[in-house]
Scaffold this motif. Structure first.
Motif, PDB file in Angstrom:
ATOM      1  N   THR A   1      14.774   6.143   6.872  1.00 20.65           N
ATOM      2  CA  THR A   1      13.860   7.087   7.509  1.00 20.65           C
ATOM      3  C   THR A   1      14.185   8.519   7.104  1.00 20.65           C
ATOM      4  O   THR A   1      13.280   9.331   6.963  1.00 20.65           O
ATOM      5  CB  THR A   1      13.903   6.950   9.044  1.00 20.65           C
ATOM      6  N   LYS A   2      15.460   8.819   6.906  1.00 26.36           N
ATOM      7  CA  LYS A   2      15.832  10.153   6.436  1.00 26.36           C
ATOM      8  C   LYS A   2      15.423  10.353   4.981  1.00 26.36           C
ATOM      9  O   LYS A   2      15.174  11.469   4.557  1.00 26.36           O
ATOM     10  CB  LYS A   2      17.332  10.380   6.590  1.00 26.36           C
ATOM     11  N   GLN A   3      15.369   9.265   4.214  1.00 27.03           N
ATOM     12  CA  GLN A   3      14.953   9.336   2.818  1.00 27.03           C
ATOM     13  C   GLN A   3      13.437   9.308   2.667  1.00 27.03           C
ATOM     14  O   GLN A   3      12.934   9.379   1.556  1.00 27.03           O
ATOM     15  CB  GLN A   3      15.552   8.174   2.019  1.00 27.03           C
ATOM     16  N   ARG A   4      12.726   9.190   3.795  1.00 32.09           N
ATOM     17  CA  ARG A   4      11.258   9.139   3.815  1.00 32.09           C
ATOM     18  C   ARG A   4      10.723   7.991   2.956  1.00 32.09           C
ATOM     19  O   ARG A   4       9.785   8.138   2.191  1.00 32.09           O
ATOM     20  CB  ARG A   4      10.653  10.458   3.355  1.00 32.09           C
TER      21      ARG A   4
ATOM     22  N   ASP B   1       8.704   4.816   1.985  1.00 31.39           N
ATOM     23  CA  ASP B   1       7.452   4.182   2.364  1.00 31.39           C
ATOM     24  C   ASP B   1       7.705   2.675   2.448  1.00 31.39           C
ATOM     25  O   ASP B   1       8.038   2.045   1.438  1.00 31.39           O
ATOM     26  CB  ASP B   1       6.373   4.493   1.324  1.00 31.39           C
TER      27      ASP B   1
END
Length: 50
Positions: free
Chosen positions: A21-24, A26
């Motif tokens: 989630t921190k790395q965004r 998908d």
């Protein structure tokens, strides 16, 4: 006893496994191993909060 085990496991996950989630990331484009790690972290976090 069980919740303390999952709390310890959650701390280990936070220290050792990547945070997608921190790395965004998908999730629709994630590999199978990334989805497995994401699912594992979600399972352990949910169990630690119960």
């Amino acid at each position: 006893m069980k919740s303390s085990f999952f709390k310890l496991l959650a701390k280990l996950n936070k220290a050792l496994l990547p945070s997608f989630t921190k790395q965004r990331l998908d999730l629709s484009k994630a590999s199978k191993i990334q989805l497995a790690i994401f699912g594992w972290r979600l399972y352990v976090t949910k169990r630690a909060l119960d």
